[in-house]
Design an enzyme around this catalytic site. Structure first.
Site, PDB file in Angstrom:
ATOM      1  N   CYS A  86       2.031   9.895  12.874  1.00 51.69           N
ATOM      2  CA  CYS A  86       3.001  10.262  12.151  1.00 51.69           C
ATOM      3  C   CYS A  86       4.201   9.247  12.159  1.00 51.69           C
ATOM      4  O   CYS A  86       5.089   9.438  11.719  1.00 51.69           O
ATOM      5  CB  CYS A  86       3.796  11.619  12.549  1.00 51.69           C
ATOM      6  SG  CYS A  86       4.147  11.639  14.245  1.00 51.69           S
ATOM      7  N   ASP A 141      -3.128  14.018  18.976  1.00 55.09           N
ATOM      8  CA  ASP A 141      -1.686  14.127  18.211  1.00 55.09           C
ATOM      9  C   ASP A 141      -0.406  13.823  18.515  1.00 55.09           C
ATOM     10  O   ASP A 141       0.208  14.382  19.008  1.00 55.09           O
ATOM     11  CB  ASP A 141      -1.660  15.563  17.652  1.00 55.09           C
ATOM     12  CG  ASP A 141      -0.762  15.953  16.621  1.00 55.09           C
ATOM     13  OD1 ASP A 141      -0.051  14.886  15.934  1.00 55.09           O
ATOM     14  OD2 ASP A 141      -0.054  16.927  16.660  1.00 55.09           O
TER      15      ASP A 141
HETATM   16  N1  SAH Z   1      -0.328  18.856  18.487  1.00 55.43           N
HETATM   17  C1  SAH Z   1       1.010  19.553  18.602  1.00 55.43           C
HETATM   18  C2  SAH Z   1       2.365  18.495  18.200  1.00 55.43           C
HETATM   19  C3  SAH Z   1       2.353  17.143  19.231  1.00 55.43           C
HETATM   20  S1  SAH Z   1       3.827  16.554  19.384  1.00 55.43           S
HETATM   21  C4  SAH Z   1       1.204  20.633  17.756  1.00 55.43           C
HETATM   22  O1  SAH Z   1       0.301  21.117  16.715  1.00 55.43           O
HETATM   23  O2  SAH Z   1       2.194  21.561  17.745  1.00 55.43           O
HETATM   24  C5  SAH Z   1       3.929  15.229  20.778  1.00 55.43           C
HETATM   25  C6  SAH Z   1       3.448  15.835  21.981  1.00 55.43           C
HETATM   26  O3  SAH Z   1       3.094  14.706  22.796  1.00 55.43           O
HETATM   27  C7  SAH Z   1       4.932  16.444  22.573  1.00 55.43           C
HETATM   28  O4  SAH Z   1       4.560  17.674  23.190  1.00 55.43           O
HETATM   29  C8  SAH Z   1       5.186  15.515  23.844  1.00 55.43           C
HETATM   30  O5  SAH Z   1       5.918  16.363  24.987  1.00 55.43           O
HETATM   31  C9  SAH Z   1       3.888  14.917  24.164  1.00 55.43           C
HETATM   32  N2  SAH Z   1       3.796  13.549  24.749  1.00 55.43           N
HETATM   33  C10 SAH Z   1       4.425  12.369  24.379  1.00 55.43           C
HETATM   34  N3  SAH Z   1       4.175  11.414  25.096  1.00 55.43           N
HETATM   35  C11 SAH Z   1       3.199  11.844  26.126  1.00 55.43           C
HETATM   36  C12 SAH Z   1       2.262  11.073  26.868  1.00 55.43           C
HETATM   37  N4  SAH Z   1       2.243   9.921  27.202  1.00 55.43           N
HETATM   38  N5  SAH Z   1       1.189  11.911  27.751  1.00 55.43           N
HETATM   39  C13 SAH Z   1       1.181  13.213  27.293  1.00 55.43           C
HETATM   40  N6  SAH Z   1       2.119  13.854  26.337  1.00 55.43           N
HETATM   41  C14 SAH Z   1       2.910  13.203  25.554  1.00 55.43           C
END
Ligand code: SAH
Length: 396
Positions: free
Chosen positions: A340, A300
């Site tokens: 998204c 996600d």
């Molecule tokens: N699945 C979560 C929402 C995900 S939001 C829920 O249900 O609440 C996307 C997340 O990806 C964020 O927490 C952000 O910190 C993380 N993120 C963004 N880029 C990333 C990367 N390259 N590696 C690991 N995490 C990352």
């Protein structure tokens, strides 16, 4: 009131009730209007079509409040629209019990540039257009009246405000912070919501149904949750009986809340959860090199393509993580994969995931399309591409 005259032939999308008027559709503004002021929108032949909020700095020059050219845009208008949106959610049985709920979903609730999320007795608003910024008092007043909430926090810190010439704004606009940390229960799982420092308005309400599906699928399945944020999918997987859940996110603060969230739920087995602060792209490779395998993988990621201009680069990023996810799956393993990105519509996303399956050398079936719950409605005039889209896939 100033009048916004459209160019010949540029009234078609408005007639189909699409609420955005792009700069290229505008002939001229007759009279004077400041950003956020209401203007009458006229077809090239002078026929009144709508009333809209003027936003001279944005490529979206105006956003329609009402397609009834006679309807007044005033405090009473916002009361009606907000009350109607809240009432629509109350009318859906699935939504009535939710402590975390989106009350207003922008254009789809007839309120372009406004998001309002409710977490228990707290409402969080996000104003992202010149029009909503101008009407902030009326909007906050209407939300208090429609919900009876104890407090309202504003999180208008989205970068899209810059496109409207607006500065970021955050803070309490009604009431003040509660002494107790804010929490919601989602299908019996307790989660902290940090409305001040968390992402967006504090929580990803759009994944509620999919987190619930994860719970149903997780029994007996070793699970990998990538981009776990505060652990929503991870905790539901544990609640569903996953023997192990490995969760990865690059944000230390999000993982701290995720760990705290697990402890808020004594019914869940702490020893089955492992949290890793890492970059998902690198970690997926490392897991493959370590020969790890999973029965359920969740991807996600954040928005890789905010608009169509970023689509090609985003497609590579989606493809990469999906290739690795498919390679990490045990036989008959499941992948829940999401996007998204406004710049990647659902057909394009399906194509990217299909290419990833081929590159990974796996035979894959799509079991279901996954989408956002009913408190995130999509107006018919809007492209579905703007919103969350996902696929539940199974490998052979
Ligand atoms: N699945 C979560 C929402 C995900 S939001 C829920 O249900 O609440 C996307 C997340 O990806 C964020 O927490 C952000 O910190 C993380 N993120 C963004 N880029 C990333 C990367 N390259 N590696 C690991 N995490 C990352």
């Amino acid at each position: 009131m100033a009048q916004l005259l459209l160019l010949p032939g540029k009234d078609r999308s408005l007639i189909l009730h699409h609420p955005w008027i792009f700069a290229g559709a505008v002939d001229r503004l007759i009279g004077r209007a400041r950003p956020g002021d209401t203007v009458d929108v006229l077809a090239a032949n002078g026929r009144p079509l709508a009333r809209a909020a003027w936003s001279p700095q944005s490529k979206i020059r105006a956003r329609v409040w009402t397609f009834d050219p006679e309807e007044g845009v005033d405090d009473a208008f916002f009361k009606r629209r907000v009350q109607a949106a809240v009432g629509r959610r109350r009318a859906i049985p699935d939504l009535r019990e939710q402590e975390g709920l989106r009350l207003i979903h922008g254009e789809s609730d007839g309120l372009p540039g406004l998001v309002a999320d409710c977490y228990g007795d707290t409402v969080v608003v996000q104003l992202t257009s010149a029009g909503t910024d101008k009407w902030r008092q009326a909007i906050v007043g209407a939300l208090c009246k429609a919900t009876g909430c104890a407090r309202v926090y504003e999180r208008s810190d989205s970068h899209v405000r810059r496109l409207e010439g607006l500065d970021p704004v955050s803070g309490w606009v009604f009431g003040s912070a509660s002494a107790k940390a804010l929490q919601i229960a989602e299908y019996g799982v307790h989660m902290k919501v940090d409305v001040v420092n968390g992402h967006k308005t504090g929580f990803y309400l759009d994944q509620r149904d999919n987190r619930q599906l994860t719970r149903q699928l997780a029994a007996g399945r070793t699970t990998l949750n990538c981009f776990c944020y505060t652990g929503g999918f991870s905790l539901q997987a544990l609640a569903g009986g996953a023997p192990s859940v490995l969760s990865i996110d690059s944000s230390g603060p999000a993982l701290t809340i995720a760990r705290e969230n697990l402890l808020l739920n004594p019914q869940l087995p702490v020893d089955r959860a492992e949290w890793r602060e890492a970059d998902v792209f690198a970690e997926l490779r490392a897991l493959k090199e370590d020969d790890r395998r999973f029965d359920l993988v969740i991807l996600d990621p954040p928005k890789f393509a905010p608009s169509a201009a970023h689509a090609a680069r985003a497609a590579r990023a989606y493809r990469d993580i999906n290739v690795f996810a498919f390679r990490l799956l045990n036989p008959a393993g499941l992948l829940m994969t999401y996007s998204c990105s406004g710049g990647v519509d659902s057909d394009f996303f399906r194509q990217i995931v299909g290419e990833a399956a081929l590159a990974a050398g796996r035979e894959v079936r799509v079991l279901r399309r996954l989408s956002a719950p009913a408190d995130h409605p999509v107006a018919l005039s809007f492209s579905e591409g703007e919103y969350l889209k996902g696929l539940l896939c199974q490998v052979d």
